[in-house]
Design an enzyme around this catalytic site. Structure first.
Site, PDB file in Angstrom:
ATOM      1  N   ASP A   1       8.661   4.300  -5.272  1.00  0.00           N
ATOM      2  CA  ASP A   1       8.553   5.311  -6.330  1.00  0.00           C
ATOM      3  C   ASP A   1       9.928   5.864  -6.643  1.00  0.00           C
ATOM      4  OD1 ASP A   1       8.895   8.155  -4.747  1.00  0.00           O
ATOM      5  OD2 ASP A   1       7.956   6.625  -3.496  1.00  0.00           O
TER       6      ASP A   1
ATOM      7  N   ASP B   1      11.935   9.359  -6.859  1.00  0.00           N
ATOM      8  CA  ASP B   1      11.749  10.686  -6.290  1.00  0.00           C
ATOM      9  C   ASP B   1      11.656  11.736  -7.405  1.00  0.00           C
ATOM     10  OD1 ASP B   1      11.407  11.812  -3.663  1.00  0.00           O
ATOM     11  OD2 ASP B   1      13.205  12.987  -4.063  1.00  0.00           O
TER      12      ASP B   1
END
Length: 269
Positions: free
Chosen positions: A214, A216
């Site tokens: 992902d 952040d």
């Protein structure tokens, strides 16, 4: 330590990575290991890949019962050392702090920044004064092998990367994340410290493969907040690629350590 076996390589599996030899298609045995620091996160599974004995520990336990700040890192690392391990590979799920490091990318980390607190982070507690070097925490020989094999497999791999380790279990605020991004650091994770440093304290070679799951939360302020479910979904979709890379790395690790100084990390004064 207990009497050493002929295990050569250790793997510490992260979130979503709870078994190894079943998928690798090899026979294996499961053993319980006691250490001066208590029990490891789970039993140690030992198998053979390309003629090399490999030991596997799931960092969080097979049922993910240990959160990053409660993992008994010293017991996990000591258990591997007691079996004779000289190289430790510790893949982990991680977030990206930079836009060019995308979900699904692999990062072969070369530095860490410790942003944790309250963790048991050393084997050296006196009375002898020992100052282990942390200047180059990751083994250059293992990193070179990992990069070469990742490129051969067509993986989008980043050859360097600094991982900042936060305590968890919470994710960062946007302000914290933006600060880390502005430092130029690439990766954020909750488990690399003290694990990698403990590996070095026992004169073993350390390699971390960060699988980016992902972006952040504070990455230039334009990404949605991360959730644990999303992290696990991305990790699971890439676990086959990760295990394939690990097998090829193991195949290419030489028996003798000749191109690093990891066996001589600790210094007394």
């Amino acid at each position: 330590m207990s009497e050493k076996s002929d295990v050569q390589i250790g793997i510490i599996g992260g979130s979503g990575f709870y078994s190894f030899f079943e998928e690798a298609g090899t026979g294996f045995e499961e053993i319980s290991v006691d250490t001066p620091y208590g029990k490891p996160s789970d039993n140690v599974t030992i198998g053979e890949i390309f003629g090399k004995k490999v030991a596997f520990i799931p960092r969080h336990g097979r049922d993910h019962r240990f959160l990053p700040h409660t993992v008994n890192y010293r017991a996990n690392v000591w258990a591997l050392k007691s079996l004779g391990v000289t190289r430790v590979i510790s893949p982990c799920a991680a977030g990206s702090l930079q836009k060019h490091v995308k979900p699904g990318d692999f990062v072969i980390c070369d530095q860490f920044v410790d942003w944790t607190d309250g963790r048991k982070n050393t084997f050296f507690e006196g009375p002898k004064c020992i100052h282990p070097s942390a200047a180059d925490p990751y083994c250059p020989e293992l990193r070179e092998i990992a990069i070469e094999q990742a490129l051969k497999q067509g993986i989008n791999v980043h050859k360097t990367g600094t991982v900042v380790v936060i305590n968890g279990p919470r994710f960062t605020t946007k302000a914290e994340s933006k600060f880390f991004t502005n430092q130029g650091w690439e990766v954020i994770n909750m488990s690399q410290y003290p694990e990698v440093h403990l590996v070095k304290e026992l004169d073993m070679c350390a390699l971390t493969i960060a699988l980016i799951t992902d972006y952040d939360a504070g990455l230039v302020g334009d990404v949605p907040p991360v959730t644990h479910q999303e992290v696990m979904q991305v990790f699971k979709s890439n676990i086959t690629r990760l295990k394939s890379l690990l097998i090829s790395i193991i195949e290419n690790i030489p028996v003798e350590r000749t191109n690093c100084e990891c066996y001589n990390t600790s210094h007394t004064s």
